[in-house]
Scaffold this motif. Structure first.
Motif, short mmCIF file in Angstrom:
data_model
loop_
_atom_site.label_atom_id
_atom_site.label_comp_id
_atom_site.label_asym_id
_atom_site.label_seq_id
_atom_site.Cartn_x
_atom_site.Cartn_y
_atom_site.Cartn_z
N UNK A 63 0.85 -1.18 0.00
CA UNK A 63 0.00 0.00 0.00
C UNK A 63 0.89 1.23 0.00
N UNK A 64 0.40 2.33 -0.54
CA UNK A 64 1.24 3.51 -0.75
C UNK A 64 1.85 4.07 0.53
N UNK A 65 1.18 4.04 1.70
CA UNK A 65 1.85 4.58 2.90
C UNK A 65 3.07 3.76 3.32
N UNK A 73 -5.32 5.74 -2.45
CA UNK A 73 -5.49 7.06 -1.83
C UNK A 73 -6.31 7.04 -0.55
N UNK A 74 -7.29 6.17 -0.44
CA UNK A 74 -8.11 6.14 0.78
C UNK A 74 -7.28 5.66 1.96
N UNK A 75 -6.45 4.63 1.72
CA UNK A 75 -5.59 4.14 2.79
C UNK A 75 -4.53 5.19 3.12
N UNK A 332 -10.57 0.92 -2.82
CA UNK A 332 -11.88 1.44 -3.20
C UNK A 332 -12.92 1.11 -2.12
N UNK A 333 -12.81 -0.08 -1.55
CA UNK A 333 -13.71 -0.48 -0.48
C UNK A 333 -13.54 0.43 0.74
N UNK A 334 -12.29 0.69 1.11
CA UNK A 334 -12.02 1.59 2.23
C UNK A 334 -12.59 2.98 1.95
N UNK A 335 -12.42 3.45 0.72
CA UNK A 335 -12.94 4.77 0.34
C UNK A 335 -14.45 4.83 0.52
N UNK A 336 -15.15 3.77 0.12
CA UNK A 336 -16.60 3.77 0.26
C UNK A 336 -17.03 3.75 1.72
#
Length: 782
Positions: A63-65, A73-75, A332-336
């Protein structure tokens, strides 16, 4: 009659007028002694919601972090609002990590020394959470929370996952108000083999071939939250979202795969170096930290990318494109979820935890696989010509027709900068990402970059979120005291980055792989299966300066090694680790209580698809006979029996006046047809005779006469057939994709009376060892 309450909710009921009957008026009964209704426990005002998101088999850097080029992006937003733990550790496998997370106990003490696909009966391998161990859900529910779960459970014995089983270990019985997902260790993301809604099989039909489980689980989670708010505007909730992604078979949506097209053409060496560069730049590690080495010797066979043949590079890159797309879908799931929390005005006061259950896995092998269940077979004597990777067109990869997994070189990337993979006690197996965010209660100061390098272990998550939420862990269950915790809260160093970790030592054991951590030192046993468990051979690392375990200090500090090895031994006895098994015997041992699952069974049209393990006991590594009784009239068509899916399976159907037997050998299709000789009552017999070299001879007879046969076929082993047995329809994942495209589930249009399975003799190479539970129990009593 009207009913009111005296005082608060806990008062005895009062009645406004009498009601004749039952030996007196209701008014008279109300004046007698009536037990008070206990008031439900309420969470404290303003208690935070809690969301735990657990991803399956995702590596430290995916993941990006934590360094990835994958778009998450959401994570990333959670990381920027909260905290990144760079020294957090799981167990090497999924079930043990889930048990430790759910209970706060070390995995063997919780009864999960390995995954639930084994049942040897030892104390550390009970494979169900004991009745004297509260789950997080049980503690939160007792504290006044609504409790929800979606996704992978994997904390019930295989023998207890069928419809007639004891359900005391199922999620709803262990503290969750609602549950939706797969109880099994994994499932396919386009055609899930078995979904459970609360306590029952979910029989909903797919709306589209594009239905994707990660999205469907998110729909369910959001529905649980909005359903709660429609009925109770204030009650806090605990949501455990356990993704089936990115466990194999790895699948993703076409648009997401397209997004990553070409991104991995430069190869795994380049991508790994770039991830490590970003990890250093973002403050995850100091500049002095080194990556673990690459090369075949250090990676279990992974070649340098420049040494990969040109014709394989495109295939290998496509595997990683699919994996990246599956991780993207999790984001995407985290974003939702975050958007839903914001729309309800509850994001700021929600604790969100995001992590993985273990490191990325190398089980795809050096070359990856497009036949996951074939690659999943680990039996002695497997034929040399066994097909571990049946070729598919590149454009099909990641979609519903391919059950694939990426090559080990990409797992080496996923675990950057660590060495080795899931199942190992090295960092690659156990060092995973952890994010925690709570804007209202854990707001960061401007000067705080949110990185925490103190040690934490999977047992610490439960105590931490309970402490943050102000909820006490249950002290009794069923009136009896509960087992004490192993985990400790790390909320102290979240609030104060200079605070020390309270978790100072930790043992690791998995299939004979051993490790022990204490005060920034770690020993690892590079034990080879089948060799003696000796006290020498330990490696020693100072993980405070060498988290990737690149410099073995054992020769320089032998006294330290002996001291830590002795402490590992003490911890192992205290945590019921023994007996250790690196030979696979514990996987082969099965209790005699499973024997009824191998008895003949008659299935009628309309019977829900038989659960995977229940189905396998009728067919795996043995001969068996399937007999069907049906009526056929001209024009009747449809499936008679099906077992399996695109990962491997078989079916028999009637189409265009002919009986066809289809056999899917992990992607290799074989079909044989014979014209029906007459109408009327038909008795169809399919006989599967176990042959040497793990093959079946398949023959069909109709009304006692020979009808057709197939050349010897590779047996379906490991987790195949994955979708269980269906009668009168090809339910779940399709066995034959061409038939599925023509006819869909293809329900039989005539009258199908029944289908009967009669298991025969086990093959000589069937490794099961049946333990007679009655004899064992008697010997213990004596």
């Amino acid at each position: 009659m009207t009913v009111g309450h005296a005082g608060d909710r806990g008062g005895a009921p009062t009645f406004s007028r009498g009601y004749e009957g039952f030996g007196g008026t209701v008014g008279e009964l109300a004046s007698q002694s009536v037990p008070s209704w206990p008031a439900p426990r309420r969470a404290r005002d303003g208690a935070p919601n809690v969301v735990v998101v657990l991803v399956d088999d995702m590596g430290f850097s995916d993941i990006s972090p934590f360094g990835a080029e994958i778009d998450t992006p959401a994570i990333q937003e959670l990381a920027e609002a909260g905290y990144r733990l760079t020294n957090y550790h799981s167990t090497p496998l999924c079930s043990p990590s889930r048990a430790a997370l759910m209970t706060g106990l070390n995995p063997h003490r919780a009864g999960f020394g390995s995954v639930v696909h084994m049942d040897p009966g030892y104390p550390g391998y009970q494979m169900e959470i004991a009745s004297d161990v509260p789950t997080l859900a049980e503690s939160f529910r007792a504290g006044g929370y609504a409790t929800f779960m979606v996704g992978k459970w994997h904390l019930s014995k295989e023998a207890n996952m069928h419809d007639g089983a004891d359900k005391s270990s199922w999620p709803v019985q262990r503290g969750f108000d609602r549950y939706f997902g797969s109880m099994d260790g994994f499932t396919t993301l386009f055609h899930p083999h078995r979904l459970i809604s609360d306590n029952s099989p979910f029989d909903g039909r797919r709306d589209s071939e594009e239905d994707y489980l990660t999205d469907g689980l998110t729909d369910r989670a959001i529905g649980m939250l909005t359903g709660l708010r429609a009925n109770d505007p204030d009650k806090p909730f605990f949501l455990y979202f356990a993704h089936h992604a990115v466990h194999g078979p790895v699948q993703a949506k076409a648009a997401d795969i397209e997004k990553y097209r070409g991104m991995y053409d430069a190869g795994w060496d380049h991508v790994r170096a770039e991830r490590f560069r970003r990890q250093i730049a973002s403050g995850l590690f100091p500049d002095s930290v080194e990556m673990s080495a690459s090369g075949p010797v250090e990676t279990m066979g992974v070649p340098a990318w420049e040494d990969v043949p040109l014709h394989k590079k495109q295939l290998f890159a496509r595997h990683m494109e699919v994996y990246a797309a599956a991780v993207d879908a999790v984001d995407q799931s985290v974003a939702r979820l975050v958007e839903q929390l914001k729309s309800m005005g509850e994001y700021e006061n929600t604790i969100i935890v995001f992590t993985s259950d273990n490191g990325a896995t190398g089980e795809g092998g050096v070359n990856g696989t497009r036949s996951y269940f074939s690659q999943f077979v680990h039996l002695a004597g497997l034929p040399e010509d066994w097909a571990g990777d049946v070729p598919r067109k590149l454009e099909l990869m990641g979609g519903p027709q391919v059950h694939g997994h990426y090559p080990r070189g990409w797992a080496h990337v996923s675990n950057t900068p660590f060495r080795y993979y899931k199942g190992h006690s090295y960092a690659g197996g156990v060092h995973v990402p952890l994010l925690i965010s709570w804007p209202a209660g854990l707001a960061r100061h401007d000067a705080d970059h949110g990185v925490r390098d103190q040690y934490a272990y999977v047992t610490d998550i439960g105590p931490t979120i309970l402490a943050l939420a102000g909820i006490e862990r249950l002290g009794t269950l069923g009136g009896a005291p509960v087992k004490e915790l192993d985990g400790v809260s790390f909320d102290g160093f979240l609030r104060d980055r200079t605070a020390a970790s309270l978790h100072r030592s930790q043992y690791v054991e998995c299939g004979g792989q051993r490790g022990y951590f204490e005060d920034e030192l770690k020993i690892v046993s590079p034990h080879l299966p089948g060799t003696p468990f000796t006290e020498d051979g330990w490696e020693l690392y100072d993980v405070s300066v060498d988290p990737a375990e690149t410099r073995n200090l054992a020769a320089e500090r032998p006294d330290t090694v002996r001291e830590l090895a002795a402490k590992w031994n003490q911890a192992a006895w205290r945590n019921t680790v023994f007996p250790m098994d690196d030979t696979g015997i514990t996987y082969r041992m099965r209790p005699s209580t499973e024997s009824p699952l191998s008895a003949p069974v008659t299935l009628h049209t309309g019977t829900p698809t038989l659960e995977r393990f229940r189905s396998s006991k009728l067919t795996a590594l043995r001969s068996f006979v399937i007999t069907s009784s049906l009526e056929y009239r001209g024009g009747d068509e449809g499936v008679i029996v099906s077992h399996g899916d695109q990962g491997g399976g078989y079916l028999a159907c009637i189409e265009n006046g002919a009986i066809t037997v289809c056999y899917n050998a992990y992607g290799n299709m074989t079909r044989a047809s014979a014209v029906l000789p007459a109408e009327g009552l038909l008795a169809l017999e399919l006989r599967f005779a176990a042959l040497p070299e793990m093959k079946w001879k398949i023959t069909a007879r109709l009304n006692g006469d020979a009808l057709l046969d197939l050349d010897p076929m590779p047996q379906l082993l490991g987790m195949a057939p994955f979708t269980g047995i269906s009668v009168g329809v090809d339910s779940g994942g399709p066995v034959d994709w061409q038939l599925h495209e023509r006819r869909g589930e293809f329900a039989y249009s005539g009258r199908l009376h029944w289908v009967r399975y009669e298991p025969g003799e086990k093959a000589a190479y069937n490794p099961e060892i049946i333990a007679d539970i009655a004899d064992v129990s008697a010997s213990l009593i004596e």
